[in-house]
Design an enzyme around this catalytic site. Sequence first.
Site, PDB file in Angstrom:
ATOM      1  CB  SER A 269      -0.911   0.014   1.221  1.00 41.02           C
ATOM      2  OG  SER A 269      -0.254   0.630   2.293  1.00 41.02           O
ATOM      3  CE  LYS A 270      -1.286   4.772  -4.696  1.00 40.27           C
ATOM      4  NZ  LYS A 270      -2.163   5.632  -5.433  1.00 40.27           N
ATOM      5  NE  ARG A 271      -2.970   4.184   3.930  1.00 42.50           N
ATOM      6  CZ  ARG A 271      -3.679   4.697   2.947  1.00 42.50           C
ATOM      7  NH1 ARG A 271      -3.605   5.980   2.691  1.00 42.50           N
ATOM      8  NH2 ARG A 271      -4.490   3.963   2.220  1.00 42.50           N
TER       9      ARG A 271
END
Length: 484
Positions: free
Chosen positions: A255-257
Amino acid sequence: MIVNKIVRVRIAPSPTGDAHVGHARTALYDYLFAKQRGGTFVLRIDDTDTARNTATSEEGVYRGLRWLGLEWDEGPDKGGAYGPYRQSERLDIYGHYVNELLASGKAYECYCTAAELEAERQAQIEAKDHPRYSGKCCNLTAEDKGHLQAEGRVPTVRLKVISGIVGFTDLVRGWIEADTSLMGDFIILKSSGIPVYNFATVIDDHLMEMTHVTRGAEHIANTFNQLLTYKALGWTAPHFAHFSIMLNEDRSKMSKRKGATFLGQYAEMGYLPEAMLNFLAFLGWSPGGTEEEIYTLEQLQKLFSLERCTVSNAVFDIKKLDWINAKWIRILSPEDLASRLVPFLRKADLLGEDVDMEFLTQVTRLIQERLPRLDEAATACTTFLREPAVPVDELRQLLGDNDAQVCISAVIDSLESVDWDEAEIEQAIRRIQEQLGWSTKVYYMFLRLAVMGSKVSPPLFSSMAVLGKEKVLSRMQRTAASLY
Ligand code: GLU
């Protein structure tokens, strides 16, 4: 299986950050697939999610794809016959088709509030029913709508879902189907007047004449909504191909996080675009019948096929990327590698504006073989670009009873008359060792510490040859002075 039409494929990132590695892999596969068929690779920006989109992240997408060398044929910055290529500039087009579906009765306005929908969902869950929209607003009269509007409600638009089986032949996975009776009528236009992804994507893929829609497997569920939309509009759907899901090393979803997921981060960490491309190519595809893992973009273009894309999840194994990167670093010419090191060495304050590229290329030759990433060049090059501190304690410990002064004077005397060349340096230095009778280990470690300032460095004689006579002698003198 592949249609005769000229292939048109697209990458459609939502610019909510930089270029994501997942998009990069899809872009690579799209690019390879299109180019090997003389087709067209389109970049469309899915920027209807206005809250999260930024112009800078659109720039980031361009930068990332260009870094990899995946140039698109049509796109927001390039134009083309099917523009505009930004969804935010196509709202009228979507509105037109929403109206068409409303007029034909294939879609309807829904006035339910978020709270009402949630209550409905909870009731269905409690009744052990599959949660889905009940279709409550499907048959509202003009009068009903008038009342609801008077309450200040702004409608969404939902597509009527016909119950039955909907399916498609995925070019990677084969036949996939779903039972639409479990879906419920779904929203195509939000109350803000902005279409949802599934709707905008169908309109664009159709109007932009995409022959193949390729993307990550996380979009398979969306494909059913999209197929129903194609059907409602009376359009033929393109071919679909869904690539393997990308996972982090701990097998969690990328995920982008979490972790480094943007191309820009990998560029900054000193990975080569050639290595990243090569690595991404294998994250969901393999050529088969060969152990070879190092390929250029041109070679991949010849080899790639959707049939050889894998279905199982692809783990983003950073060690594999490191391995490929080190291989690619060794493939580059020293001149090319040296010029790619410049920004990293500048960042580490080891280079100024004027760079002696000839010298840097010589240094690069020395470190190239063992360099894993470009950012590590700063450590490996420091001793060549900046005078190291004399490691007095280490030297003293190493020397024991050996007389450093005698050694250094002898080495300096001998080197002064040497034609500065690796073989000559080696000969002179070996001769002194014989004269002094020091142990090989102590002698060479001493010289390495004296000249390079560290026990770890590229080979001593070639390093000395590159450093130059003046620097080598002055470092020796400085060492002698520091020890007494
Ligand atoms: N905007 C979507 C995404 O970023 C595109 C998915 C698709 O290719 O249809 O994942």
